[in-house]
Design an enzyme around this catalytic site. Structure first.
Site, short mmCIF file in Angstrom:
data_model
loop_
_atom_site.label_atom_id
_atom_site.label_comp_id
_atom_site.label_asym_id
_atom_site.label_seq_id
_atom_site.Cartn_x
_atom_site.Cartn_y
_atom_site.Cartn_z
N HIS A 113 0.86 -1.19 0.00
CA HIS A 113 0.00 0.00 0.00
C HIS A 113 0.90 1.24 0.00
O HIS A 113 1.09 1.89 1.02
CB HIS A 113 -0.93 -0.04 1.21
CG HIS A 113 -2.08 0.92 1.16
ND1 HIS A 113 -3.40 0.53 1.20
CD2 HIS A 113 -2.12 2.27 1.08
CE1 HIS A 113 -4.19 1.58 1.15
NE2 HIS A 113 -3.43 2.67 1.08
N ASN A 156 -2.28 -1.76 -3.87
CA ASN A 156 -3.32 -0.74 -3.71
C ASN A 156 -3.12 0.40 -4.70
O ASN A 156 -2.03 0.96 -4.81
CB ASN A 156 -3.24 -0.16 -2.29
CG ASN A 156 -4.35 0.84 -2.05
OD1 ASN A 156 -5.51 0.47 -1.96
ND2 ASN A 156 -4.01 2.12 -2.00
N GLU A 157 -4.16 0.72 -5.42
CA GLU A 157 -4.22 1.91 -6.29
C GLU A 157 -2.95 2.14 -7.11
O GLU A 157 -2.27 3.17 -6.94
CB GLU A 157 -4.54 3.15 -5.46
CG GLU A 157 -5.91 3.08 -4.80
CD GLU A 157 -6.29 4.35 -4.03
OE1 GLU A 157 -5.40 5.20 -3.78
OE2 GLU A 157 -7.46 4.49 -3.69
O1 IFM Z 1 -5.69 7.43 2.44
C1 IFM Z 1 -5.86 7.02 1.13
C2 IFM Z 1 -5.52 5.57 0.97
O2 IFM Z 1 -4.23 5.29 1.38
C3 IFM Z 1 -5.66 5.14 -0.47
N1 IFM Z 1 -6.93 5.53 -1.01
C4 IFM Z 1 -7.39 6.88 -0.79
C5 IFM Z 1 -7.28 7.23 0.67
C6 IFM Z 1 -7.76 8.69 0.89
O3 IFM Z 1 -6.97 9.55 0.14
#
Ligand code: IFM
Length: 387
Positions: A113, A156-157
């Site tokens: 992450h 993640n993302e």
């Molecule tokens: O805090 C983040 C997270 O780490 C990843 N997605 C978006 C969230 C809010 O910005």
């Protein structure tokens, strides 16, 4: 509508990530310095001390009706030096998993992450061709050693990370190069594919996916130019990565935060929408459109993140209610959604924005580490209970 309550098992919970909540981590963020100011604004320090307080935090989650929880493992704890794995830290995460299981919370575990061990970033991080090899080795070690987890999120993302760290230059390693940006997207996809295979080898009944930030892009009016731009944006931001890992995912993890209105080259939220403390437009209806779009992948969907910065807790209860309303409508129309995780369980370190944005269902006093449940967390609990 109450549709998902008829399903055998729908996962309701909240999410966190290691660096944002645990405290005491040494990685590429804690060691990085802002190139512009020279200050260590990337250091999360002790943050919410969840490393020590996880049991109390899970007790709160349980008391709020959750039956699942998403968290991440910090790679730099598990492999602080290249090829040297730390058994003690595995034991720590095993305790975390056992604590969840004892309370009846299904663990959803993210392997990566946004943060890297320092040695890995020195070797080029995800900019390096060898990154997939290193990531696979880490995923292999974790999934051979940790017991009791079925749901795994490798990454993640990926698009958010690649954009912020390699194109906009606002996250470590603060690069600004389109070529590096593109290379990192490719390498993250390769890392996921390798991890997907090794996780399945180690845990045959595992379900493996990624958490993908998907934006609802909307073309203004009937202008065909706007439609073309919308399709391009959808492809680049929303579809490209999912396409790269097609056949290597058992479900889609959806992180939904943004709606962008495309009018010429302006990509902005609708001015009429309410906004969070970060100025992010709130558009729950977009979740419905995004879920409709994701149906074509024919995979189960877990909403792995959805939330807002709202320190006074003025908008969160309504935000949750509205997003769940649109999620239920999408389910009623055939979207295979099987879980909803609010971001976040507790207040935490919001990356380059520091500690001001408060995303937590539970407020954290960073001096005393005291937790205070926000009213919206009870509103969420009532929705879970079907009240
Ligand atoms: O805090 C983040 C997270 O780490 C990843 N997605 C978006 C969230 C809010 O910005």
């Amino acid at each position: 509508m109450n549709l998902m309550r008829n399903l055998d098992r729908f996962f309701w919970g909240a999410a966190t990530s290691a660096y944002q909540v645990e405290g005491g981590i040494k990685n590429d963020w804690s060691e990085a310095h802002s190139t512009s100011s020279g200050q260590a604004r990337f250091d999360a320090g002790r943050t919410a001390d969840h490393y020590n307080l996880f049991k109390a935090d899970f007790n709160l989650a349980k008391s709020l009706g959750h039956n699942a929880h998403r968290f991440s493992i910090e790679w730099s704890r598990i492999e602080p030096e290249e090829g040297k794995f730390n058994q003690k830290e595995i034991e720590h995460y095993q305790e975390v998993i056992s604590a969840l299981r004892e309370k009846g919370l299904e663990p959803f575990v993210t392997l990566w992450h946004f943060t890297n061990p320092v040695w890995f970033s020195k070797l080029g991080g995800f900019g390096s061709k060898k990154s997939a090899f290193y990531f696979e080795r880490y995923a292999d070690f974790v999934t051979r050693n940790l017991k009791g987890v079925k749901f795994w999120l490798t990454i993640n993302e990926p698009m958010v990370y690649a954009a912020n760290a390699y194109f906009r230059g606002i996250w470590p390693p603060q690069k600004k190069s389109f070529f590096a940006y593109f290379r990192v997207i490719r390498n993250l996809a390769a890392a996921h594919r390798k991890a997907y295979a090794i996780i399945h080898k180690n845990i045959p009944n595992a379900r493996v996916g990624i958490a993908k930030n998907i934006i609802y892009f909307e073309a203004a009016g009937w202008n065909p130019g706007n439609k073309i731009l919308k399709n391009l944006a959808d492809w680049w931001w929303n579809r490209q990565f999912l396409n790269r890992i097609q056949n290597h995912q058992d479900f889609i993890g959806l992180n939904y935060y943004f709606h962008k209105h495309i009018d010429g080259l302006k990509f902005s939220p609708e001015k009429t929408h309410p906004v969070s403390n970060l100025g992010w437009g709130i558009f729950p209806n977009g979740l419905y459109f995004v879920l409709q779009e994701l149906k074509k992948y024919q995979k189960p969907i877990y909403i792995t993140e959805n939330g807002l910065a709202d320190s006074k807790d003025e908008k969160r209860a309504q935000f949750i209610k509205d997003h769940i309303f649109w999620m239920e409508k999408a389910i009623a129309e055939g979207a295979d959604v099987r879980g909803y995780f609010h971001w976040s369980l507790i207040d935490n370190f919001e990356w380059d924005k520091g500690f001001d944005p408060c995303f937590g269902l539970i407020e954290v006093d960073y001096k005393t580490m005291e937790r205070k449940v926000r009213q919206s967390a009870y509103a969420y609990r009532d929705i879970i209970k079907g009240e």
